[in-house]
Design an enzyme around this catalytic site. Structure first.
Site, mmCIF file in Angstrom:
data_model
loop_
_atom_site.group_PDB
_atom_site.id
_atom_site.type_symbol
_atom_site.label_atom_id
_atom_site.label_comp_id
_atom_site.label_asym_id
_atom_site.label_seq_id
_atom_site.Cartn_x
_atom_site.Cartn_y
_atom_site.Cartn_z
ATOM 1 N N SER A 139 0.743 -1.186 0.087
ATOM 2 C CA SER A 139 -0.025 0.198 -0.193
ATOM 3 C C SER A 139 1.510 1.108 0.070
ATOM 4 C CB SER A 139 -0.839 -0.526 1.433
ATOM 5 O OG SER A 139 -1.712 1.337 1.418
ATOM 6 N N TYR A 152 -3.470 -1.111 10.292
ATOM 7 C CA TYR A 152 -2.925 -1.737 8.527
ATOM 8 C C TYR A 152 -1.235 -1.262 8.261
ATOM 9 C CZ TYR A 152 -3.636 -1.060 4.108
ATOM 10 O OH TYR A 152 -3.931 -1.755 2.339
ATOM 11 N N LYS A 156 0.970 -3.490 7.189
ATOM 12 C CA LYS A 156 1.838 -3.037 5.442
ATOM 13 C C LYS A 156 3.612 -2.855 5.072
ATOM 14 C CE LYS A 156 -2.024 -4.029 3.205
ATOM 15 N NZ LYS A 156 -2.457 -5.296 1.762
HETATM 16 N N1 LIG Z 1 -8.290 0.099 -2.170
HETATM 17 C C1 LIG Z 1 -7.153 0.444 -2.018
HETATM 18 O O1 LIG Z 1 -7.034 1.931 -2.375
HETATM 19 C C2 LIG Z 1 -5.604 0.433 -1.871
HETATM 20 C C3 LIG Z 1 -4.733 0.810 -1.686
HETATM 21 C C4 LIG Z 1 -3.954 0.357 -1.390
HETATM 22 C C5 LIG Z 1 -3.343 -1.079 -0.835
HETATM 23 N N2 LIG Z 1 -4.606 -1.708 -1.795
HETATM 24 C C6 LIG Z 1 -4.984 -2.740 -1.100
HETATM 25 O O2 LIG Z 1 -5.355 -3.680 -1.883
HETATM 26 C C7 LIG Z 1 -6.317 -5.384 -1.340
HETATM 27 C C8 LIG Z 1 -7.128 -5.290 -1.908
HETATM 28 O O3 LIG Z 1 -7.889 -4.080 -1.654
HETATM 29 P P1 LIG Z 1 -9.473 -4.341 -1.414
HETATM 30 O O4 LIG Z 1 -9.281 -1.946 -1.104
HETATM 31 O O5 LIG Z 1 -10.049 -4.332 -2.486
HETATM 32 O O6 LIG Z 1 -9.786 -4.378 -0.165
HETATM 33 P P2 LIG Z 1 -11.601 -4.923 0.157
HETATM 34 O O7 LIG Z 1 -12.175 -4.220 -1.040
HETATM 35 O O8 LIG Z 1 -11.637 -4.434 1.248
HETATM 36 O O9 LIG Z 1 -11.389 -6.385 -0.340
HETATM 37 C C9 LIG Z 1 -10.625 -7.438 0.238
HETATM 38 C C10 LIG Z 1 -11.096 -8.952 -0.056
HETATM 39 O O10 LIG Z 1 -10.693 -9.565 0.588
HETATM 40 C C11 LIG Z 1 -11.383 -10.365 1.224
HETATM 41 N N3 LIG Z 1 -10.364 -11.168 2.446
HETATM 42 C C12 LIG Z 1 -10.414 -10.459 3.931
HETATM 43 N N4 LIG Z 1 -10.153 -11.143 5.264
HETATM 44 C C13 LIG Z 1 -9.879 -12.456 4.354
HETATM 45 C C14 LIG Z 1 -9.620 -14.095 4.987
HETATM 46 N N5 LIG Z 1 -9.164 -14.008 6.283
HETATM 47 N N6 LIG Z 1 -9.266 -14.555 4.036
HETATM 48 C C15 LIG Z 1 -9.933 -14.918 2.583
HETATM 49 N N7 LIG Z 1 -9.804 -13.718 2.256
HETATM 50 C C16 LIG Z 1 -9.992 -12.447 2.987
HETATM 51 C C17 LIG Z 1 -12.335 -10.049 1.130
HETATM 52 O O11 LIG Z 1 -13.626 -11.229 1.085
HETATM 53 P P3 LIG Z 1 -13.910 -11.173 2.289
HETATM 54 O O12 LIG Z 1 -14.703 -10.911 2.678
HETATM 55 O O13 LIG Z 1 -15.388 -12.685 1.423
HETATM 56 O O14 LIG Z 1 -13.702 -13.213 2.759
HETATM 57 C C18 LIG Z 1 -12.422 -9.650 -0.143
HETATM 58 O O15 LIG Z 1 -12.470 -10.220 -0.917
HETATM 59 C C19 LIG Z 1 -5.387 -5.901 0.226
HETATM 60 O O16 LIG Z 1 -4.078 -5.851 -0.020
HETATM 61 C C20 LIG Z 1 -5.453 -3.981 0.510
HETATM 62 O O17 LIG Z 1 -4.330 -3.775 1.553
HETATM 63 C C21 LIG Z 1 -6.050 -1.327 -1.673
#
Ligand SMILES: NC(=O)c1ccc[n+]([C@@H]2O[C@H](COP(=O)([O-])OP(=O)(O)OC[C@H]3O[C@@H](n4cnc5c(N)ncnc54)[C@H](OP(=O)(O)O)[C@@H]3O)[C@@H](O)[C@H]2O)c1
Length: 230
Positions: A139, A152, A156
């Site tokens: 991140s 968080y 990261k």
């Molecule tokens: N969105 C951003 O702007 C952003 C920025 C920087 C980094 N990131 C990183 O990108 C990645 C994806 O983020 P996102 O924004 O798509 O998050 P999100 O919308 O909250 O989705 C997270 C996903 O992870 C799954 N998950 C959570 N806990 C889990 C577990 N214990 N076992 C299996 N699956 C699990 C959730 O599904 P279930 O609830 O069905 O388990 C969901 O499919 C993450 O690593 C996040 O830190 C995102």
């Protein structure tokens, strides 16, 4: 003769970036294997994608669940070409001293120990074959910090260190890369940014850029902290 499709394994495919990547990789002809905790969403994804794609209810925080999942997939399909540790949680916005022990543990269990669980059970088969790329989702907050998301940020920053150390352990022919996806309007972003999340690209828009970028990663990028160019 049909050439064997590349296999990509993605954790956290039920929504957000994982879901958008799964759809885009399928569109580009890869075989996608994925997991999430929500049974309804996993089953919807299985029905809409069909075989040979494979989606399973697996909590990455459980070493036992990841072990059984890996055993089955490795037996059926062999090691993945690309392993994307995408699943993660963010804490509810709060100063560190107001985050409960339970919530703090959940974030560490999924974001850090969950990644280690997946690596423990999938990487040996990739190492044996001496090929494959591991991408661990980091991140902007794995390289900088902000108030109210300390748990968080801690995970990261840890992902950056864990991945760079892993990169030094892998044999020639493999790569491990910490990847900052950028800022994308998902449920996670809405949790920390509130209504201003809507100013950012959707996961689908992001995946159109991110998937080709990830497909181009290889040994030259081993150990490099990268960001998706959005
Ligand atoms: N969105 C951003 O702007 C952003 C920025 C920087 C980094 N990131 C990183 O990108 C990645 C994806 O983020 P996102 O924004 O798509 O998050 P999100 O919308 O909250 O989705 C997270 C996903 O992870 C799954 N998950 C959570 N806990 C889990 C577990 N214990 N076992 C299996 N699956 C699990 C959730 O599904 P279930 O609830 O069905 O388990 C969901 O499919 C993450 O690593 C996040 O830190 C995102």
């Amino acid at each position: 003769m049909r050439t064997k499709s590349k296999i990509v394994l993605i954790t956290g495919v039920t929504r957000g970036l994982g879901r958008a990547m799964a759809e885009e990789f399928i569109r580009q002809g890869l075989v996608v294997l994925g997991c999430g905790r929500s049974p309804e969403k996993v089953s919807a994804l299985s029905s809409s994608s069909g075989s040979p794609h494979d989606f399973a209810v697996v909590n990455v925080a459980s070493d036992d669940e990841v072990r059984s999942w890996a055993r089955r997939l490795l037996e059926e399909l062999g090691p993945p070409d690309l392993l994307l540790n995408n699943a993660a949680l963010i804490n509810r916005n709060a100063p560190l001293w107001q985050v409960s022990a339970k919530e703090f543990s959940e974030i560490i269990d999924v974001n850090l120990k969950g990644v280690a669980n997946v690596l423990r059970h999938f990487v040996p088969a990739m190492v044996e074959r001496k090929s494959g790329v591991v991408v661990n989702f980091s991140s902007g907050w794995g390289r900088s910090t902000a108030a109210e998301v300390a748990p968080y940020c801690a995970t990261k920053w840890a992902i950056e260190g864990l991945t760079q150390a892993l990169a030094q352990e892998l044999p020639a022919g493999m790569a491990a890369i910490p990847l900052n996806p950028g800022i994308i309007n998902t449920e996670m972003l809405q949790s920390c940014f509130g209504s201003s999340a809507s100013a950012y690209p959707t996961a689908r828009q992001w995946a159109k850029v991110a998937v080709p970028f990830i497909l181009n990663l290889g040994t030259a990028e081993n150990g490099r902290s990268l960001s998706v160019p959005i």
